[in-house]
Design a protein around this motif. Structure first.
Motif, PDB file in Angstrom:
ATOM      1  N   TYR A 189       0.725  -1.143  -0.145  1.00 53.16           N
ATOM      2  CA  TYR A 189      -0.164   0.086  -0.122  1.00 53.16           C
ATOM      3  C   TYR A 189       0.697   1.241  -0.199  1.00 53.16           C
TER       4      TYR A 189
ATOM      5  N   ASN B  70       0.964   3.699  -2.629  1.00 56.16           N
ATOM      6  CA  ASN B  70       0.249   5.100  -2.229  1.00 56.16           C
ATOM      7  C   ASN B  70       1.257   6.072  -3.257  1.00 56.16           C
TER       8      ASN B  70
ATOM      9  N   ALA C   1       5.476  12.282   3.752  1.00 59.62           N
ATOM     10  CA  ALA C   1       3.930  12.652   3.564  1.00 59.62           C
ATOM     11  C   ALA C   1       3.593  14.069   3.535  1.00 59.62           C
TER      12      ALA C   1
ATOM     13  N   VAL D 264       0.207  14.629   2.242  1.00 60.04           N
ATOM     14  CA  VAL D 264      -1.462  14.130   2.945  1.00 60.04           C
ATOM     15  C   VAL D 264      -1.025  13.482   4.180  1.00 60.04           C
TER      16      VAL D 264
ATOM     17  N   GLU E 148      -1.466   9.001   7.226  1.00 57.26           N
ATOM     18  CA  GLU E 148      -2.386   6.949   7.494  1.00 57.26           C
ATOM     19  C   GLU E 148      -2.556   7.303   5.850  1.00 57.26           C
ATOM     20  N   GLU E 149      -2.420   7.963   5.394  1.00 57.44           N
ATOM     21  CA  GLU E 149      -3.139   7.988   3.794  1.00 57.44           C
ATOM     22  C   GLU E 149      -2.383   7.575   2.926  1.00 57.44           C
TER      23      GLU E 149
ATOM     24  N   THR F  59      -3.021   3.788   3.905  1.00 62.20           N
ATOM     25  CA  THR F  59      -3.751   2.556   3.871  1.00 62.20           C
ATOM     26  C   THR F  59      -4.209   1.924   1.793  1.00 62.20           C
TER      27      THR F  59
ATOM     28  N   ARG G 268      -6.682   4.346  -2.881  1.00 55.25           N
ATOM     29  CA  ARG G 268      -8.715   4.419  -3.313  1.00 55.25           C
ATOM     30  C   ARG G 268      -8.447   4.057  -4.454  1.00 55.25           C
TER      31      ARG G 268
END
Length: 187
Positions: free
Chosen positions: A10, A14, A59, A64, A67-68, A71, A74
């Protein structure tokens, strides 16, 4: 593989997607984040186990929260409800053109065309270097291209240069439905 085991994957996806959205290279993101490029490369490979400080730096550089980055990515999927699909009304309301491609791409179009009984519509020549492919899903459509008529029945595919003058006609007393795709053709 449980959810915790997927976190490096992830994280990799991301960061890569967010970096690509900003049109940044790994080197550019590493510079903004204040970390070595090799560290970022290792993280994006999915093999890295970055420190919390490096995660926070990446981040912050991407704008961001941490946590983004951790996770599940999307979904890139977009569902457009039927009532929100743009529809163009032509030929005095006798032809409806549903725009099936929500994104704008120069020279590309995908449309669902509905022809009321005994209706006609002039086509608009597309960009030079494009080709139009039309298939009929219901009924029959006569397509006039550069002075020639082509009867396109259910299941048939008509391919023609998109920049040629053309028009469509439903000669029957029932609804005709077709899909038209216009795409650039490599030379």
């Amino acid at each position: 593989m449980d959810e915790l085991d997927k976190i490096p994957l992830y994280l990799s996806r991301n960061i890569s997607e967010l970096r690509t959205k900003k049109n940044w290279s790994q080197q550019q993101l590493a510079q903004v984040a204040g970390i070595p490029r090799s560290t970022l490369t290792h993280i994006e490979s999915g093999d890295g186990n970055p420190s919390l400080v490096n995660l926070m730096r990446v981040a912050a550089a991407l704008g961001v929260g941490v946590e983004e980055l951790l996770t599940r990515p999307r979904s890139q999927t977009l569902l457009i409800p039927a009532e929100k699909v743009p529809v163009q009304i032509r030929s005095g309301g006798l032809v409806r053109i549903h725009k099936l491609l929500p994104d704008k791409f120069r020279g590309i179009a995908i449309e669902r065309m509905e022809f009321e009984p005994e209706s006609a519509m002039g086509g608009q020549p597309h960009l030079s270097g494009t080709k139009e492919y039309m298939t009929v899903l219901q009924g029959e459509v006569v397509v006039q291209v550069a002075g020639q008529s082509h009867v396109v029945s259910k299941g048939d595919v008509l391919a023609f240069p998109g920049n040629q003058p053309h028009g469509y006609r439903n000669l029957r007393k029932s609804l005709a439905v077709a899909i038209s795709m216009v795409i650039p053709v490599p030379v």
